[in-house]
Design a protein around this motif. Structure first.
Motif, PDB file in Angstrom:
ATOM      1  N   ARG B 200      25.231 -38.964 -14.652  1.00  0.00           N
ATOM      2  CA  ARG B 200      25.334 -38.364 -13.174  1.00  0.00           C
ATOM      3  C   ARG B 200      27.035 -38.378 -13.032  1.00  0.00           C
ATOM      4  NH1 ARG B 200      23.034 -42.747 -11.349  1.00  0.00           N
ATOM      5  NH2 ARG B 200      21.113 -41.830 -11.097  1.00  0.00           N
ATOM      6  N   ASP B 201      27.797 -39.449 -13.465  1.00  0.00           N
ATOM      7  CA  ASP B 201      29.114 -39.375 -13.392  1.00  0.00           C
ATOM      8  C   ASP B 201      29.771 -37.914 -13.938  1.00  0.00           C
ATOM      9  OD1 ASP B 201      29.001 -41.664 -12.075  1.00  0.00           O
ATOM     10  OD2 ASP B 201      29.914 -42.934 -13.854  1.00  0.00           O
ATOM     11  N   TRP B 202      29.181 -37.608 -15.248  1.00  0.00           N
ATOM     12  CA  TRP B 202      29.534 -36.288 -15.591  1.00  0.00           C
ATOM     13  C   TRP B 202      29.272 -35.220 -14.724  1.00  0.00           C
ATOM     14  CZ3 TRP B 202      27.316 -31.755 -17.296  1.00  0.00           C
ATOM     15  CH2 TRP B 202      27.880 -30.902 -18.024  1.00  0.00           C
ATOM     16  N   LEU B 203      28.059 -35.054 -14.244  1.00  0.00           N
ATOM     17  CA  LEU B 203      27.485 -33.987 -13.441  1.00  0.00           C
ATOM     18  C   LEU B 203      28.514 -34.083 -11.973  1.00  0.00           C
ATOM     19  CD1 LEU B 203      23.594 -34.330 -13.294  1.00  0.00           C
ATOM     20  CD2 LEU B 203      25.090 -32.425 -14.364  1.00  0.00           C
ATOM     21  N   ARG B 204      28.798 -35.067 -11.510  1.00  0.00           N
ATOM     22  CA  ARG B 204      29.771 -35.273 -10.225  1.00  0.00           C
ATOM     23  C   ARG B 204      30.998 -34.695 -10.468  1.00  0.00           C
ATOM     24  NH1 ARG B 204      27.051 -40.944  -8.022  1.00  0.00           N
ATOM     25  NH2 ARG B 204      25.387 -39.700  -6.878  1.00  0.00           N
ATOM     26  N   GLY B 205      31.409 -34.954 -11.763  1.00  0.00           N
ATOM     27  CA  GLY B 205      32.978 -34.826 -12.217  1.00  0.00           C
ATOM     28  C   GLY B 205      33.123 -33.479 -12.485  1.00  0.00           C
ATOM     29  N   MET B 206      31.936 -32.656 -12.758  1.00  0.00           N
ATOM     30  CA  MET B 206      31.902 -31.244 -13.282  1.00  0.00           C
ATOM     31  C   MET B 206      32.054 -30.060 -11.998  1.00  0.00           C
ATOM     32  SD  MET B 206      32.278 -30.753 -16.290  1.00  0.00           S
ATOM     33  CE  MET B 206      31.607 -28.830 -16.729  1.00  0.00           C
ATOM     34  N   LYS B 207      31.379 -30.942 -11.052  1.00  0.00           N
ATOM     35  CA  LYS B 207      31.099 -30.260  -9.751  1.00  0.00           C
ATOM     36  C   LYS B 207      32.421 -29.349  -9.384  1.00  0.00           C
ATOM     37  CE  LYS B 207      28.775 -30.905  -6.005  1.00  0.00           C
ATOM     38  NZ  LYS B 207      28.247 -31.748  -4.775  1.00  0.00           N
ATOM     39  N   ALA B 208      33.440 -30.430  -9.466  1.00  0.00           N
ATOM     40  CA  ALA B 208      34.641 -29.936  -8.851  1.00  0.00           C
ATOM     41  C   ALA B 208      35.157 -28.650  -9.556  1.00  0.00           C
ATOM     42  CB  ALA B 208      35.656 -30.861  -8.583  1.00  0.00           C
ATOM     43  N   ARG B 209      34.956 -28.702 -10.735  1.00  0.00           N
ATOM     44  CA  ARG B 209      35.569 -27.612 -11.466  1.00  0.00           C
ATOM     45  C   ARG B 209      34.602 -26.415 -11.997  1.00  0.00           C
ATOM     46  NH1 ARG B 209      38.977 -28.666 -14.322  1.00  0.00           N
ATOM     47  NH2 ARG B 209      39.622 -30.883 -13.593  1.00  0.00           N
ATOM     48  N   THR B 210      33.488 -26.517 -11.535  1.00  0.00           N
ATOM     49  CA  THR B 210      32.658 -25.415 -11.889  1.00  0.00           C
ATOM     50  C   THR B 210      32.292 -24.213 -10.827  1.00  0.00           C
ATOM     51  OG1 THR B 210      30.767 -26.856 -11.186  1.00  0.00           O
ATOM     52  CG2 THR B 210      30.970 -26.754 -13.302  1.00  0.00           C
ATOM     53  N   ARG B 211      31.870 -23.159 -11.575  1.00  0.00           N
ATOM     54  CA  ARG B 211      31.264 -22.053 -10.857  1.00  0.00           C
ATOM     55  C   ARG B 211      29.940 -22.099 -11.184  1.00  0.00           C
ATOM     56  NH1 ARG B 211      34.196 -16.253  -9.393  1.00  0.00           N
ATOM     57  NH2 ARG B 211      32.133 -15.045  -8.922  1.00  0.00           N
ATOM     58  N   GLN B 212      29.102 -21.716 -10.188  1.00  0.00           N
ATOM     59  CA  GLN B 212      27.810 -21.550 -10.574  1.00  0.00           C
ATOM     60  C   GLN B 212      27.109 -20.202 -10.709  1.00  0.00           C
ATOM     61  OE1 GLN B 212      25.620 -24.493  -8.336  1.00  0.00           O
ATOM     62  NE2 GLN B 212      23.840 -23.368  -8.594  1.00  0.00           N
ATOM     63  N   TYR B 213      26.339 -20.061 -11.674  1.00  0.00           N
ATOM     64  CA  TYR B 213      25.887 -18.686 -11.814  1.00  0.00           C
ATOM     65  C   TYR B 213      24.224 -18.939 -11.851  1.00  0.00           C
ATOM     66  CZ  TYR B 213      30.473 -17.055 -13.126  1.00  0.00           C
ATOM     67  OH  TYR B 213      31.641 -16.842 -13.170  1.00  0.00           O
ATOM     68  N   ALA B 214      23.675 -17.738 -11.718  1.00  0.00           N
ATOM     69  CA  ALA B 214      21.924 -17.895 -11.536  1.00  0.00           C
ATOM     70  C   ALA B 214      21.620 -17.842 -13.043  1.00  0.00           C
ATOM     71  CB  ALA B 214      21.329 -16.808 -11.044  1.00  0.00           C
ATOM     72  N   GLY B 215      22.141 -17.468 -13.859  1.00  0.00           N
ATOM     73  CA  GLY B 215      21.691 -17.421 -15.326  1.00  0.00           C
ATOM     74  C   GLY B 215      22.625 -17.627 -16.374  1.00  0.00           C
ATOM     75  N   GLU B 216      22.210 -17.984 -17.622  1.00  0.00           N
ATOM     76  CA  GLU B 216      23.389 -18.185 -18.669  1.00  0.00           C
ATOM     77  C   GLU B 216      24.024 -16.804 -19.002  1.00  0.00           C
ATOM     78  OE1 GLU B 216      21.973 -21.057 -21.243  1.00  0.00           O
ATOM     79  OE2 GLU B 216      22.584 -22.837 -19.682  1.00  0.00           O
ATOM     80  N   LEU B 217      23.187 -15.704 -19.012  1.00  0.00           N
ATOM     81  CA  LEU B 217      23.999 -14.487 -19.481  1.00  0.00           C
ATOM     82  C   LEU B 217      25.164 -14.240 -18.241  1.00  0.00           C
ATOM     83  CD1 LEU B 217      24.327 -12.065 -21.307  1.00  0.00           C
ATOM     84  CD2 LEU B 217      22.715 -11.089 -20.026  1.00  0.00           C
ATOM     85  N   GLY B 218      24.890 -14.379 -16.936  1.00  0.00           N
ATOM     86  CA  GLY B 218      25.641 -14.535 -16.118  1.00  0.00           C
ATOM     87  C   GLY B 218      26.893 -15.370 -16.122  1.00  0.00           C
ATOM     88  N   VAL B 219      26.637 -16.693 -16.792  1.00  0.00           N
ATOM     89  CA  VAL B 219      27.863 -17.554 -17.116  1.00  0.00           C
ATOM     90  C   VAL B 219      28.728 -16.693 -18.346  1.00  0.00           C
ATOM     91  CG1 VAL B 219      28.382 -19.505 -18.346  1.00  0.00           C
ATOM     92  CG2 VAL B 219      26.552 -19.600 -16.663  1.00  0.00           C
ATOM     93  N   VAL B 220      28.096 -16.191 -19.340  1.00  0.00           N
ATOM     94  CA  VAL B 220      28.972 -15.766 -20.393  1.00  0.00           C
ATOM     95  C   VAL B 220      29.543 -14.508 -19.816  1.00  0.00           C
ATOM     96  CG1 VAL B 220      28.562 -14.424 -22.682  1.00  0.00           C
ATOM     97  CG2 VAL B 220      27.215 -16.487 -22.249  1.00  0.00           C
ATOM     98  N   MET B 221      29.172 -13.716 -19.115  1.00  0.00           N
ATOM     99  CA  MET B 221      29.840 -12.369 -18.314  1.00  0.00           C
ATOM    100  C   MET B 221      31.044 -13.089 -17.832  1.00  0.00           C
ATOM    101  SD  MET B 221      26.516 -10.209 -17.742  1.00  0.00           S
ATOM    102  CE  MET B 221      27.445  -8.485 -17.309  1.00  0.00           C
TER     103      MET B 221
END
Lengths: 267, 344
Positions: B200-221
Motif C-alpha cells: 500500500r505504501d509503495w502504491l501511494r508513493g508511486m502515485k505522485a510520480r506515475t503517468r497512467q496508461y490504459a495498457g502496457e504497450l501504451g506504457v512502453v510507447m
C-alpha cells in the motif's frame, strides 16, 4: 415489457451480441415484445418511418418558411424515441442506428446553428436515407428471425485480427449513439473497454508493421476521443473524430490481413 | 553474443529465482521433442481455452487439428478467470465437461488446482520442461517477465534501482497501467512477498510520480516517446515495439529478486487422466509450438533447447523472486488494496 440493460452491459458486450442474437433488451432505453416477432410488426414499422419522415419534413418546411424560432428541434429526438422502429433497428443493426442518430443531430444542429435551408435539407435527406436503410435491415432481420436464425455465441471460434477490427468499428458506432443520447459516461466506458478488450489484442501484431499507426490510434483511444467527450464537444465533432478513427482502423485491418498471410506455419 | 550465450547469460544472472539457475540455458533433460516424434491424436477432447496472445494460441490449435484429422476438439473460450470458475462450478455439480484447461495466467490454473481437479503431469511431458518449471499438476507453456523499460535518452541504467520497492524514492517519472491484468498480478506478487502494508505504501508513493496508461504497450510507447523515464510492463511489449521501430529509444532493465521481475506463465493442465489429454499437452511442448510462440508472440519458451525470442537484451540481468505462481490467483485483496491506495 420494459428492460434496461445495466450500464456495464450497454457497452461492448451488448454490441458484440447484436448481430445474430434474438434480442430481448435495448441499449438505450425501453424495449417492446415486438422485437421478438419482427415480421408481424413490419407494417407498423413502415408506417412509423413514413410518419417520422413526414414530421421531419414538416419541421424543416417551417424552418425554411418562418425561421428557427418557429420550430422546436428537441421534437426530433422525442419523435424518434417514441417509435417502436427505434428498438427494432437498434437491436438489429447498430451502424444504421448510429447513422439515424447522426442524421437527427445533423438536422437539429443545422437548424440550431441557423444554417441555410438548403443545408438543412441536405441533412434531412441523409436522415431519410438512414431511416430507410434501417427499415431494410429490420426486414432482413425479420426474415432471419422467422427462419429460426440464431447466434453461434462467443464460443464459436477464432477471432482474427480482422474480425476484432470489425468489432471495434461497431463499438465506435455505439460510442456515437451513446453520446448522441447524452450518455457520455457510457460512451467513455465503451471506448475504454474497446481499447482494453479488442484493440490491445491486435496492437501487438500491428505495431511491428506500422508503429506510427498504432501510436496514433493509441492517442485516439486514450486521449483524443475521451477528451472530446469529456469537454462536451458537439455530436458532429465526435462523429467526425470517430470517422477519422475508422479510416485508420480500416488501414490497420488491411495490415493485419496481410500479416495473417505472412505468418509462419506452426508445424 | 550467440543465442546460447545469451541464454546462459540470462540464467547465470539469475533470471529464474525460484526458477533455478540454468533453466533458460542448456539443461540436463533432453531437448524439446519434435511433433514428428509424437503419436497421432485420435478421439474427442474438450479444451477450455482462456483468451490471450492475439489469436496465436488459436493458430496452434488449428495446426494441431490439421495434423490430427481423427481428433475431434471441442473448445470453450472465455476470459481465463471465468473459465476457471466455471470448471470448479461444473465439478461441484458433477457436470465436468473439460478434459484440458489452457490458461493465459498461472493464477487461474491455481484456482482449478486448489479445487483438486488437475491430474498429475506425466513424466514424458514434464521431463522436457526447463528445470524449475516442472510442476506437479500443470505444465507451463510460455512465459513473460516483468520489466522496467526505460528511455536511454533520458537516463542511465545506473539511475534505475535494483529494488522495485525503491522506485518511489527515486526522481524518475514512471508509466504504468493499473487496470491491466499483468500489472495486478505483479502487485499481487508484491503483496505476497512484501506484505499488504508495504505494498500500500509503495502504491501511494508511486502515485505522485506515475503517468497512467490504459495498457502496457501504451506504457512502453510512452517511454519511447519520452513522456516518462521508465515504465512497468511485460517484456514482450518492448520487443514488439523494437521490432516495428528498431531505432526507438527503448531498453529493458530488471529489478532483482522481487515482484518487479516476476516471471509468470501461461499453462495447461489435464482434467482427465487419459492418454489423449496428456498427449495433447505434449504437442504444446514440442519444439515447433514453443518456437512459434517465441518467434510470433515473443514469449519465453518453457521447454529445454528452444531459443528465447529475438530482442531480449544481451546484458539481461533479471532475478525473479521465489513465488508459487498459482498463488497469484487471489487478486481480490490486491484490487481492494489498489482502491484503498487510490490507484484504481
Amino acid at each position: 415489457m420494459t428492460t434496461r440493460i445495466p450500464a456495464p452491459l450497454t457497452s461492448m458486450a451488448l454490441v458484440l451480441l447484436f448481430a445474430a442474437m434474438p434480442v430481448t433488451a435495448l441499449a438505450s432505453g425501453e424495449i417492446g415484445d415486438h422485437v421478438e416477432d419482427l415480421k408481424a410488426h413490419l407494417g407498423e414499422y413502415d408506417s412509423e418511418v413514413k410518419d417520422f419522415n413526414a414530421k421531419v419534413d414538416g419541421l424543416v418546411d417551417s424552418y425554411a418558411e418562418k425561421g428557427g424560432e418557429s420550430v422546436n428541434t428537441a421534437k426530433l429526438i422525442e419523435w424518434w424515441e417514441d417509435v417502436k422502429f427505434h428498438a427494432a433497428v437498434e437491436v438489429n443493426y447498430v451502424p444504421v442506428y448510429a447513422s439515424i442518430w447522426q442524421g437527427i443531430y445533423g438536422v437539429k444542429e443545422a437548424i440550431d446553428e441557423g444554417k441555410a435551408a438548403a443545408e438543412v435539407r441536405k441533412q434531412q435527406r441523409a436522415l431519410e436515407q438512414a431511416m430507410w436503410k434501417g427499415m431494410g435491415a429490420v426486414m432482413l432481420a425479420a426474415k432471419n428471425q422467422a427462419d429460426g436464425g440464431t447466434s453461434e455465441g462467443d464460443d464459436s471460434g477464432k477471432v482474427s485480427g480482422s474480425d476484432a477490427v470489425d468489432r471495434i468499428l461497431t463499438n465506435l458506432d455505439e460510442v456515437t449513439i451513446e453520446y448522441a443520447e447524452n450518455e457520455s459516461e457510457e460512451a467513455t466506458e465503451i471506448i475504454h473497454n474497446t481499447y482494453l478488450n479488442l484493440f490491445e489484442g491486435i496492437e501487438g501484431a500491428l505495431i511491428e508493421q506500422d508503429a506510427e499507426l498504432v501510436e496514433d490510434l493509441e492517442k485516439d483511444f486514450n486521449v483524443g476521443l475521451p477528451k472530446l467527450i469529456e469537454n462536451g464537444a458537439s455530436v458532429s465533432e465526435v462523429t467526425d473524430y470517430v470517422k477519422a478513427m475508422k479510416k485508420k482502423l480500416k488501414r490497420a485491418q488491411k495490415l493485419l490481413e496481410k500479416g495473417e498471410q505472412d505468418k509462419k506455419d506452426v508445424f | 553474443m550467440e543465442r546460447r550465450e545469451l541464454l546462459r547469460g540470462l540464467a547465470a544472472l539469475g533470471l529464474l529465482g525460484s526458477w533455478p539457475m540454468g533453466a533458460l540455458g542448456a539443461g540436463d533433460a533432453g531437448d524439446a521433442v519434435s511433433v514428428d516424434e509424437l503419436p497421432e491424436l485420435e478421439g474427442e477432447l474438450t479444451l477450455y481455452l482462456g483468451r490471450g496472445e492475439g489469436g496465436l494460441y488459436e493458430d496452434v490449435i488449428e495446426a494441431i487439428r490439421k495434423r490430427n484429422p481423427k481428433l475431434t476438439l471441442n473448445i470453450r473460450r472465455g476470459p481465463t478467470v471465468a473459465l476457471a470458475n466455471t470448471l470448479v462450478a461444473e465439478a461441484e455439480a458433477s457436470a465436468q465437461q473439460a478434459d484440458l484447461f489452457w490458461a493465459v495466467d498461472s493464477g487461474s490454473l491455481g484456482l482449478v488446482s486448489e479445487a483438486g481437479l488437475a491430474k498429475p503431469v506425466r513424466e514424458e511431458a514434464r521431463s522436457h520442461l526447463r528445470e524449475g518449471f516442472r510442476y506437479e499438476d500443470w505444465a507451463p507453456v510460455s512465459g513473460r517477465v516483468r520489466t522496467l523499460p526505460y528511455n536511454p535518452d533520458r537516463l542511465e541504467p545506473k539511475q534505475i534501482p535494483e529494488s522495485i520497492m525503491a522506485l518511489p524514492d527515486t526522481d524518475l517519472s514512471v508509466g504504468w497501467a493499473p487496470a491491466y491484468g499483468s500489472f495486478q498480478s505483479f502487485v499481487t506478487a508484491m503483496r505476497l512477498l512484501e506484505g499488504d502494508a508495504a505494498t500500500r505504501d509503495w502504491l501511494r508513493g508511486m502515485k505522485a510520480r506515475t503517468r497512467q496508461y490504459a495498457g502496457e504497450l501504451g506504457v512502453v510507447m510512452g517511454v519511447s516517446r519520452g513522456e516518462v523515464d521508465i515504465g512497468l510492463a511485460n517484456h514482450y511489449y518492448t520487443l514488439r515495439l523494437k521490432a516495428g521501430q528498431p531505432d526507438a529509444p527503448l531498453e529493458l532493465a530488471f529489478t532483482k529478486d522481487d515482484a518487479g521481475s516476476l516471471l509468470n506463465a501461461s499453462g495447461v493442465m489435464a482434467l482427465r487422466d487419459t492418454d489423449l489429454a496428456h498427449n495433447f499437452i505434449r504437442y504444446l511442448l514440442t519444439q515447433e509450438v514453443q518456437s512459434y510462440l517465441a518467434s510470433e508472440a515473443y514469449e519465453i519458451p518453457m521447454v529445454e533447447g528452444v531459443a528465447l525470442p529475438e530482442g531480449l537484451p544481451e546484458a539481461a540481468s533479471a532475478n525473479p523472486p521465489s513465488i508459487e505462481l498459482t498463488r497469484l490467483a487471489d487478486v481480490r485483496p490486491t484490487l481492494t488494496l489498489m482502491r484503498d491506495a487510490g490507484v484504481l
